[in-house]
Write a protein that holds these residues in place. Sequence first.
Motif, PDB file in Angstrom:
ATOM      1  N   LEU A 340     -25.989  86.361 120.376  1.00  0.00           N
ATOM      2  CA  LEU A 340     -26.613  86.451 121.700  1.00  0.00           C
ATOM      3  C   LEU A 340     -26.035  85.387 122.614  1.00  0.00           C
ATOM      4  O   LEU A 340     -26.056  84.192 122.293  1.00  0.00           O
ATOM      5  CB  LEU A 340     -28.129  86.268 121.579  1.00  0.00           C
ATOM      6  N   LEU A 341     -25.513  85.824 123.756  1.00  0.00           N
ATOM      7  CA  LEU A 341     -25.084  84.914 124.813  1.00  0.00           C
ATOM      8  C   LEU A 341     -26.261  84.704 125.751  1.00  0.00           C
ATOM      9  O   LEU A 341     -26.709  85.629 126.415  1.00  0.00           O
ATOM     10  CB  LEU A 341     -23.897  85.511 125.580  1.00  0.00           C
ATOM     11  N   PHE A 342     -26.781  83.466 125.804  1.00  0.00           N
ATOM     12  CA  PHE A 342     -27.927  83.152 126.666  1.00  0.00           C
ATOM     13  C   PHE A 342     -27.511  83.133 128.139  1.00  0.00           C
ATOM     14  O   PHE A 342     -26.337  82.987 128.470  1.00  0.00           O
ATOM     15  CB  PHE A 342     -28.511  81.785 126.319  1.00  0.00           C
ATOM     16  N   GLN A 343     -28.518  83.221 129.015  1.00  0.00           N
ATOM     17  CA  GLN A 343     -28.252  83.101 130.451  1.00  0.00           C
ATOM     18  C   GLN A 343     -27.676  81.736 130.788  1.00  0.00           C
ATOM     19  O   GLN A 343     -26.778  81.614 131.613  1.00  0.00           O
ATOM     20  CB  GLN A 343     -29.534  83.324 131.256  1.00  0.00           C
ATOM     21  N   ARG A 374      -7.176  82.434 117.813  1.00  0.00           N
ATOM     22  CA  ARG A 374      -6.220  82.314 118.924  1.00  0.00           C
ATOM     23  C   ARG A 374      -6.347  83.484 119.886  1.00  0.00           C
ATOM     24  O   ARG A 374      -6.217  83.319 121.106  1.00  0.00           O
ATOM     25  CB  ARG A 374      -4.794  82.224 118.373  1.00  0.00           C
ATOM     26  N   GLN A 375      -6.590  84.679 119.346  1.00  0.00           N
ATOM     27  CA  GLN A 375      -6.736  85.861 120.199  1.00  0.00           C
ATOM     28  C   GLN A 375      -7.933  85.710 121.136  1.00  0.00           C
ATOM     29  O   GLN A 375      -7.851  86.021 122.331  1.00  0.00           O
ATOM     30  CB  GLN A 375      -6.890  87.105 119.333  1.00  0.00           C
ATOM     31  N   ILE A 376      -9.041  85.225 120.607  1.00  0.00           N
ATOM     32  CA  ILE A 376     -10.249  85.059 121.420  1.00  0.00           C
ATOM     33  C   ILE A 376     -10.029  84.005 122.497  1.00  0.00           C
ATOM     34  O   ILE A 376     -10.407  84.191 123.660  1.00  0.00           O
ATOM     35  CB  ILE A 376     -11.446  84.685 120.523  1.00  0.00           C
ATOM     36  N   LEU A 377      -9.412  82.883 122.136  1.00  0.00           N
ATOM     37  CA  LEU A 377      -9.136  81.840 123.121  1.00  0.00           C
ATOM     38  C   LEU A 377      -8.255  82.375 124.247  1.00  0.00           C
ATOM     39  O   LEU A 377      -8.459  82.044 125.424  1.00  0.00           O
ATOM     40  CB  LEU A 377      -8.466  80.647 122.453  1.00  0.00           C
ATOM     41  N   ALA A 378      -7.299  83.223 123.897  1.00  0.00           N
ATOM     42  CA  ALA A 378      -6.408  83.788 124.910  1.00  0.00           C
ATOM     43  C   ALA A 378      -7.165  84.735 125.824  1.00  0.00           C
ATOM     44  O   ALA A 378      -7.018  84.684 127.059  1.00  0.00           O
ATOM     45  CB  ALA A 378      -5.245  84.516 124.235  1.00  0.00           C
ATOM     46  N   GLN A 379      -7.990  85.604 125.263  1.00  0.00           N
ATOM     47  CA  GLN A 379      -8.724  86.571 126.070  1.00  0.00           C
ATOM     48  C   GLN A 379      -9.737  85.888 126.984  1.00  0.00           C
ATOM     49  O   GLN A 379     -10.023  86.366 128.079  1.00  0.00           O
ATOM     50  CB  GLN A 379      -9.435  87.582 125.165  1.00  0.00           C
ATOM     51  N   ALA A 380     -10.284  84.762 126.539  1.00  0.00           N
ATOM     52  CA  ALA A 380     -11.255  84.019 127.358  1.00  0.00           C
ATOM     53  C   ALA A 380     -10.581  83.014 128.284  1.00  0.00           C
ATOM     54  O   ALA A 380     -11.273  82.304 129.021  1.00  0.00           O
ATOM     55  CB  ALA A 380     -12.243  83.297 126.449  1.00  0.00           C
ATOM     56  N   THR A 401     -16.701  79.917 127.149  1.00  0.00           N
ATOM     57  CA  THR A 401     -16.645  79.224 125.850  1.00  0.00           C
ATOM     58  C   THR A 401     -17.693  79.764 124.895  1.00  0.00           C
ATOM     59  O   THR A 401     -17.407  80.061 123.724  1.00  0.00           O
ATOM     60  CB  THR A 401     -16.837  77.714 126.045  1.00  0.00           C
ATOM     61  N   VAL A 402     -18.925  79.907 125.384  1.00  0.00           N
ATOM     62  CA  VAL A 402     -20.008  80.385 124.522  1.00  0.00           C
ATOM     63  C   VAL A 402     -19.781  81.843 124.132  1.00  0.00           C
ATOM     64  O   VAL A 402     -20.030  82.238 122.979  1.00  0.00           O
ATOM     65  CB  VAL A 402     -21.369  80.202 125.215  1.00  0.00           C
ATOM     66  N   LEU A 403     -19.312  82.653 125.077  1.00  0.00           N
ATOM     67  CA  LEU A 403     -19.030  84.045 124.747  1.00  0.00           C
ATOM     68  C   LEU A 403     -17.933  84.131 123.687  1.00  0.00           C
ATOM     69  O   LEU A 403     -18.022  84.927 122.737  1.00  0.00           O
ATOM     70  CB  LEU A 403     -18.614  84.816 125.994  1.00  0.00           C
ATOM     71  N   ALA A 404     -16.903  83.299 123.812  1.00  0.00           N
ATOM     72  CA  ALA A 404     -15.850  83.278 122.800  1.00  0.00           C
ATOM     73  C   ALA A 404     -16.416  82.865 121.443  1.00  0.00           C
ATOM     74  O   ALA A 404     -16.029  83.416 120.403  1.00  0.00           O
ATOM     75  CB  ALA A 404     -14.730  82.329 123.225  1.00  0.00           C
ATOM     76  N   ALA A 405     -17.344  81.905 121.431  1.00  0.00           N
ATOM     77  CA  ALA A 405     -17.967  81.479 120.180  1.00  0.00           C
ATOM     78  C   ALA A 405     -18.782  82.612 119.555  1.00  0.00           C
ATOM     79  O   ALA A 405     -18.813  82.772 118.327  1.00  0.00           O
ATOM     80  CB  ALA A 405     -18.846  80.263 120.424  1.00  0.00           C
ATOM     81  N   CYS A 406     -19.451  83.397 120.402  1.00  0.00           N
ATOM     82  CA  CYS A 406     -20.192  84.561 119.899  1.00  0.00           C
ATOM     83  C   CYS A 406     -19.242  85.596 119.312  1.00  0.00           C
ATOM     84  O   CYS A 406     -19.465  86.133 118.223  1.00  0.00           O
ATOM     85  CB  CYS A 406     -21.011  85.190 121.023  1.00  0.00           C
ATOM     86  N   LEU A 407     -18.149  85.867 120.028  1.00  0.00           N
ATOM     87  CA  LEU A 407     -17.189  86.866 119.569  1.00  0.00           C
ATOM     88  C   LEU A 407     -16.509  86.435 118.272  1.00  0.00           C
ATOM     89  O   LEU A 407     -16.171  87.268 117.424  1.00  0.00           O
ATOM     90  CB  LEU A 407     -16.132  87.106 120.644  1.00  0.00           C
ATOM     91  N   ALA A 408     -16.331  85.124 118.108  1.00  0.00           N
ATOM     92  CA  ALA A 408     -15.644  84.613 116.930  1.00  0.00           C
ATOM     93  C   ALA A 408     -16.381  84.937 115.639  1.00  0.00           C
ATOM     94  O   ALA A 408     -15.776  85.002 114.564  1.00  0.00           O
ATOM     95  CB  ALA A 408     -15.456  83.103 117.052  1.00  0.00           C
ATOM     96  N   MET A 409     -17.699  85.162 115.745  1.00  0.00           N
ATOM     97  CA  MET A 409     -18.493  85.495 114.562  1.00  0.00           C
ATOM     98  C   MET A 409     -18.332  86.950 114.155  1.00  0.00           C
ATOM     99  O   MET A 409     -18.811  87.358 113.103  1.00  0.00           O
ATOM    100  CB  MET A 409     -19.969  85.194 114.836  1.00  0.00           C
ATOM    101  N   GLN A 410     -17.677  87.739 114.984  1.00  0.00           N
ATOM    102  CA  GLN A 410     -17.484  89.165 114.728  1.00  0.00           C
ATOM    103  C   GLN A 410     -18.809  89.837 114.318  1.00  0.00           C
ATOM    104  O   GLN A 410     -18.900  90.476 113.260  1.00  0.00           O
ATOM    105  CB  GLN A 410     -16.419  89.385 113.656  1.00  0.00           C
ATOM    106  N   PRO A 411     -19.840  89.696 115.157  1.00  0.00           N
ATOM    107  CA  PRO A 411     -21.146  90.272 114.814  1.00  0.00           C
ATOM    108  C   PRO A 411     -21.109  91.798 114.914  1.00  0.00           C
ATOM    109  O   PRO A 411     -20.255  92.374 115.592  1.00  0.00           O
ATOM    110  CB  PRO A 411     -22.063  89.684 115.883  1.00  0.00           C
ATOM    111  N   ARG A 412     -22.065  92.444 114.257  1.00  0.00           N
ATOM    112  CA  ARG A 412     -22.173  93.894 114.362  1.00  0.00           C
ATOM    113  C   ARG A 412     -22.821  94.292 115.682  1.00  0.00           C
ATOM    114  O   ARG A 412     -22.562  95.365 116.222  1.00  0.00           O
ATOM    115  CB  ARG A 412     -22.983  94.443 113.186  1.00  0.00           C
ATOM    116  N   LEU A 413     -23.679  93.398 116.205  1.00  0.00           N
ATOM    117  CA  LEU A 413     -24.324  93.620 117.503  1.00  0.00           C
ATOM    118  C   LEU A 413     -24.111  92.390 118.365  1.00  0.00           C
ATOM    119  O   LEU A 413     -24.457  91.270 117.971  1.00  0.00           O
ATOM    120  CB  LEU A 413     -25.826  93.882 117.329  1.00  0.00           C
ATOM    121  N   LEU A 414     -23.527  92.574 119.547  1.00  0.00           N
ATOM    122  CA  LEU A 414     -23.293  91.490 120.505  1.00  0.00           C
ATOM    123  C   LEU A 414     -24.174  91.726 121.720  1.00  0.00           C
ATOM    124  O   LEU A 414     -24.102  92.781 122.353  1.00  0.00           O
ATOM    125  CB  LEU A 414     -21.823  91.451 120.917  1.00  0.00           C
TER     126      LEU A 414
END
Length: 490
Positions: A340-343, A374-380, A401-414
Amino acid sequence: MIDVEALAVRYGDVPALSGLDLQIPGGQFVLVTGPSGCGKSTLVRALTGLIPHALPATMTGRVTVNGLNTREQPLSTLARHAAIVLQNPAAQLFHLNVADEVAFGPRNLGLPEQEVQERAAWALAAVGIDDLRARRPSTLSGGEQQRVAIAAVLAMQPTILILDEPTASLDSQGTDKVLATLKRLNRQLDMTVVLVEHRLAAAMSLAHRLLILDEGVLVADGAPQDLLQNRNLREAFGLRRPGTPSSTSWETLLTSNGAPSGDSPLLLQMEGVTAGYRGNPVLHDVNLSLRRGEFVAVVGENGAGKSTLGRVAAGLLKPAGGEVRFQGNRRPRPGRDVALLFQNPADQIFTDSVGEEVAFGPRNYRVFDEAFHRQILAQADLQCLCKRCPTHLSVGQQQRTVLAACLAMQPRLLILDEPTLGQDWAHLQRLMDFVQRLNQSGTTILLISHDYKLVYRYADRVLLLREGRITLDGHPVPQPATHRTRERES
């Protein structure tokens, strides 16, 4: 009158503004925009004296507000002339109820109590939150907190009003009320208004002047309509094409198709969920099913329960009633199953560098993948910020930064709760395109937003919340006046 001469600001060794010269006559309405991290928030903090008095930054040059040198005058004196509404409204709220919060400023000035109450009542009415006067600010939605912060500043009746993205968390009705109030203050009371915004369509008709910053330098200064008609300028600095703002209700922007059926397996189910805070329910008997690979948006007015729905789905808030099941038989695991990316991105930042922040979750669970990192850092667009401390970044950079950290976990639900805060359209589109690719590979996305363009471009399904209940389950309808195609935003 604001007079800025050779203003330069650095955070440690990192420059934020470089030799900026600017004059704003009294009574002017100025719109300020530019890419995320370009120096907009630093500028407005310098205009109010927060820099150099309250924030750890090195400032050279001179800023004069109504004849007062901000370096020489205390904040208590400057606050009577120039008041600011920050990007994070919670940072300005500390009273136990909204009425006292709004009355605090004029009361602190030593005004007679009758005038204090008159100012507070006027400010509450001006932003349309008189019905919240008895509420505790900490229990309000992000958008409602934003309107309280604006009212608290308005009650001071400064001659210069500075607002840093005040509409980022507001629904269309709240945005209309705030902008109408700013127009009235500017036109009728001759108040100088400096408005920092990425969402330019609604505000550009009010502004006399548009300033565009990039990398700490003023790169354009002119009439908003003239500058924003320049496509090359928009593309160079990540600005949206200014369409016609819509204040129509979500019901007219969506069409119902009932709860969609599909062949993908169920990922998350809510059955009869009631949830809230301190015994006060926000969600009422919510039933919801999300399937693997869906891209779902949640929309509705401020206070409708959108963020609460996101917290329940993420497993961060236990329902008072009903059940939440992940993959049919268990509660979702925060971080692993759902991210979850908070407000407010500052609530999720705790390491010493951007690179550590993005890598922390995967390393903690022993699933770190250097290539994906590296891919996530580039996209963000975070490669050049890897060694920077996240707390020293702009809000937009913190959000990425926080969104990249969320994506890095490769969750099933974002779950993305208002990801537009602090983001120019170029950065936002780049990130959302990456999110869309993850969605196409099977990740389920739940997007919470007031931004119709964002919802229309990316979501396949839309849930409308009204007073804690899902009242419509459908998809967005094209709006030809503002959206030419789904695939292209120029």
